[in-house]
Design a protein around this motif. Structure first.
Motif, short mmCIF file in Angstrom:
data_model
loop_
_atom_site.label_atom_id
_atom_site.label_comp_id
_atom_site.label_asym_id
_atom_site.label_seq_id
_atom_site.Cartn_x
_atom_site.Cartn_y
_atom_site.Cartn_z
N ILE A 37 -17.45 -45.33 45.72
CA ILE A 37 -17.06 -46.64 45.19
C ILE A 37 -17.01 -47.65 46.33
CG2 ILE A 37 -14.58 -46.12 45.35
CD1 ILE A 37 -14.24 -47.77 42.73
N SER A 38 -17.65 -48.79 46.13
CA SER A 38 -17.73 -49.83 47.16
C SER A 38 -16.72 -50.93 46.84
CB SER A 38 -19.14 -50.43 47.19
OG SER A 38 -19.18 -51.59 48.00
N LEU A 39 -15.85 -51.21 47.81
CA LEU A 39 -14.80 -52.21 47.63
C LEU A 39 -15.02 -53.38 48.57
CD1 LEU A 39 -11.63 -49.92 47.49
CD2 LEU A 39 -13.20 -50.50 45.67
N ARG A 40 -15.12 -54.57 48.02
CA ARG A 40 -15.23 -55.79 48.84
C ARG A 40 -13.87 -56.19 49.39
NH1 ARG A 40 -14.84 -61.11 47.37
NH2 ARG A 40 -14.77 -60.51 45.18
N ARG A 41 -12.84 -55.87 48.64
CA ARG A 41 -11.47 -56.17 49.05
C ARG A 41 -10.55 -55.06 48.55
NH1 ARG A 41 -8.83 -57.83 44.45
NH2 ARG A 41 -10.13 -58.72 42.77
N SER A 42 -9.29 -55.12 48.95
CA SER A 42 -8.32 -54.12 48.51
C SER A 42 -7.69 -54.54 47.18
CB SER A 42 -7.23 -53.96 49.58
OG SER A 42 -6.70 -55.23 49.95
N TYR A 43 -7.12 -53.59 46.49
CA TYR A 43 -6.55 -53.82 45.16
C TYR A 43 -5.14 -53.24 45.09
CZ TYR A 43 -11.34 -54.74 43.49
OH TYR A 43 -12.61 -55.24 43.31
N TRP A 44 -4.34 -53.82 44.18
CA TRP A 44 -3.05 -53.24 43.85
C TRP A 44 -3.24 -52.30 42.66
CZ3 TRP A 44 1.09 -53.86 46.91
CH2 TRP A 44 1.11 -54.97 47.78
N PHE A 45 -2.88 -51.04 42.82
CA PHE A 45 -3.04 -50.05 41.77
C PHE A 45 -1.69 -49.78 41.09
CE2 PHE A 45 -6.62 -49.32 44.56
CZ PHE A 45 -7.66 -49.13 43.67
N ILE A 46 -1.66 -50.03 39.78
CA ILE A 46 -0.45 -49.82 38.99
C ILE A 46 -0.58 -48.54 38.18
CG2 ILE A 46 1.07 -50.81 37.23
CD1 ILE A 46 0.95 -52.51 39.70
N PRO A 47 0.38 -47.63 38.26
CA PRO A 47 0.30 -46.41 37.43
C PRO A 47 0.53 -46.75 35.96
CG PRO A 47 2.41 -46.50 38.56
CD PRO A 47 1.59 -47.63 39.11
N LYS A 48 -0.04 -45.97 35.05
CA LYS A 48 0.17 -46.20 33.62
C LYS A 48 1.60 -45.88 33.20
CE LYS A 48 -4.23 -46.15 31.21
NZ LYS A 48 -4.99 -45.59 30.06
N TYR A 49 2.22 -44.93 33.89
CA TYR A 49 3.60 -44.55 33.56
C TYR A 49 4.49 -44.68 34.78
CZ TYR A 49 2.19 -42.45 29.08
OH TYR A 49 1.72 -42.24 27.81
#
Length: 472
Positions: free
Chosen positions: A195-207
């Motif tokens: 997976i190619s990422l141009r920037r970083s992300y905030w990952f939210i869990p579903k639970y």
């Protein structure tokens, strides 16, 4: 001209609008370009799609999802739900399928006299107003890089199932919700993916603690943004811990400045070595992609999970003002200076949109009725409490509060309009005058008031005082 409205789009949003208009007795034509109900849920998602917001915050407020549905229903279940909703309230019988809209234009400069809608068939109809509810997840965005990639390319919008991929080497570009899902699906299918990422992300869990995380963005009272950010950063900390332990860079932007990614599977697959992270692409050469860190890789398929462009090809040039690729709208609904043209669903809330859609659709219907009595666009009066903006991301509490106070304003102005017609010696409704005074002109015409009254008017009364001069 009969006071009939045109609702464009029979998806999640368009159906809510149709019910609200029907509930208030407003006549309308409901047109859908495709042959099915559901919009993006019918033709724009992959087979393995599941909701990222739980069912209790996604369902319409007046039509709950079946109790047999899981917390996060599948795309197939969502389609069934929308069809059942349409059938329950007789909305499906009023939808014209295969009705592609080519052109929408006002009959006068501001749209106060109505709108002209032309279809691909050549048919032309005139309406009192138009609701644009055709969605903003259809015009795909694919970035351009130097060179040419000669393998298979597909946008996430057009991906349906693993058979659409040529393997075994797959690169997914973009880590939004779709990008994460498809990187995982490719890894399951071929053993691994990148997976190619141009920037970083905030990952939210579903639970979080067994509770769907979407339930933490509830209520209809605005909560200070700093407090909201603190809550969601805590959720990220509980769900992710250290970003570096997953081979990811910690985001440098504030948590609500970009779309949140609700996904727990990508971190899991990263930890198991099934998905590898690449930086942004620099260029292509045949099947080889070169990245900005100097590395490269050969791929059979590239999946572009790079989002969409917001476009309305059927609207005349100049009707909207644009800001960073988004139209500047008042409360995500009204175009400044334009009457009887409404936008529904043109917002990306951080939580489920069920309650929001139900109430915002009712606002549209009530605003349409009020507009029939006015000689100035409702949106320009609404601008006294909500300024025009091109921002599409928003929190659930703010959006729901904006709709609730908007409905209060519209109902108050409607009552004021009715009261005026009952006053002794009240004039008959004035003929239509195609003028739309700018909101800032209203306050300068107001009579002198004490400083205390002026302060109160600035918060509550100014929109009511302003509209009194424009009621027909």
């Amino acid at each position: 001209m009969a006071r009939r409205y045109c609702i464009i789009g029979a998806g999640y949003t368009g159906l809510a609008v149709a019910k609200a208009y029907a509930d208030l007795g407003l006549d309308y034509d409901h047109v859908e370009a495709t042959e099915s109900i559901g919009g993006n849920w019918s033709h724009g998602v992959y087979d393995s799609t599941y909701l990222i917001s739980s069912k209790d915050v996604t369902q319409y407020a007046d039509y709950p999802m079946p109790s047999s549905y899981p917390d996060f229903p599948s795309a197939a279940q969502m389609r069934d739900y929308l069809r059942a909703f349409a059938a329950e309230f007789g909305l499906d019988r009023r939808i014209e399928f295969g009705a592609f809209v080519d052109d929408v234009a006002p009959l006068d400069e501001a749209g106060l006299a109505g709108w002209r809608v032309e279809f691909a068939s050549g048919e032309v109809r005139e309406y009192a107003g138009v609701v644009v509810a055709n969605g903003h997840y259809w015009d795909v965005n694919i970035p351009s890089y130097p060179g040419e990639f000669t393998g298979t390319q597909i946008h996430s919008k057009n991906y349906k199932r693993p058979a659409d991929l040529d393997g075994p080497s797959v690169l997914v570009v973009g880590a939004g919700n779709s990008g994460c899902d498809l990187a995982v699906e490719a890894a399951v299918t071929f053993g691994n993916s990148e997976i190619s990422l141009r920037r970083s992300y905030w990952f939210i869990p579903k639970y979080v603690l067994g509770i769907p995380s979407s339930k933490f963005d509830v209520g209809s009272v605005p909560v200070p943004k700093l407090l909201q950010e603190a809550v969601f950063r805590s959720i990220v900390t509980v769900g992710m811990g250290s970003f570096r332990s997953f081979g990811l860079s910690k985001p440098t932007h504030r948590i609500f400045d970009q779309d949140l990614v609700v996904n727990q599977q990508l971190p899991y697959f990263l930890k198991h070595g099934r998905i590898a992270v690449r930086p942004e692409i620099e260029r292509f050469d045949g099947r080889t992609a070169y990245f900005t860190d100097g590395t490269s890789g050969e791929y059979d398929t590239i999946v572009w999970a790079t989002g969409f462009k917001t476009t309305f090809p059927f609207l005349r040039e100049g009707l909207l003002n644009w800001e960073k690729g988004q139209p500047r709208l008042i409360s995500h609904t009204f175009a400044p200076g334009v009457a009887n043209l409404y936008f529904a669903g043109l917002v990306a809330p951080r939580s489920g949109a069920g309650m929001l859609l139900t109430n915002s659709a009712r606002l549209l219907a009530e605003a349409s009725l009020l507009q029939q009595r006015l000689r100035t666009p409702v949106g320009d009066l609404y601008a006294h409490i909500s300024k025009a903006s091109g921002e599409i991301l928003a929190g659930g509490p703010e959006l729901r509060w904006d709709v609730l106070r908007g409905r209060w304003l519209v109902r108050t102005l409607t009552q004021l309009s009715t009261l005026r017609t009952l006053l002794p010696g009240a004039a008959e409704p004035a003929p239509f005058v195609p003028t739309a005074p700018a909101p800032q002109q209203h306050s300068s015409e107001a009579p002198e008031r004490s400083s205390a009254t002026r302060a109160l008017a600035g918060v509550v009364l100014r929109p009511i005082l302003a509209v009194a001069r424009h009621i027909a």
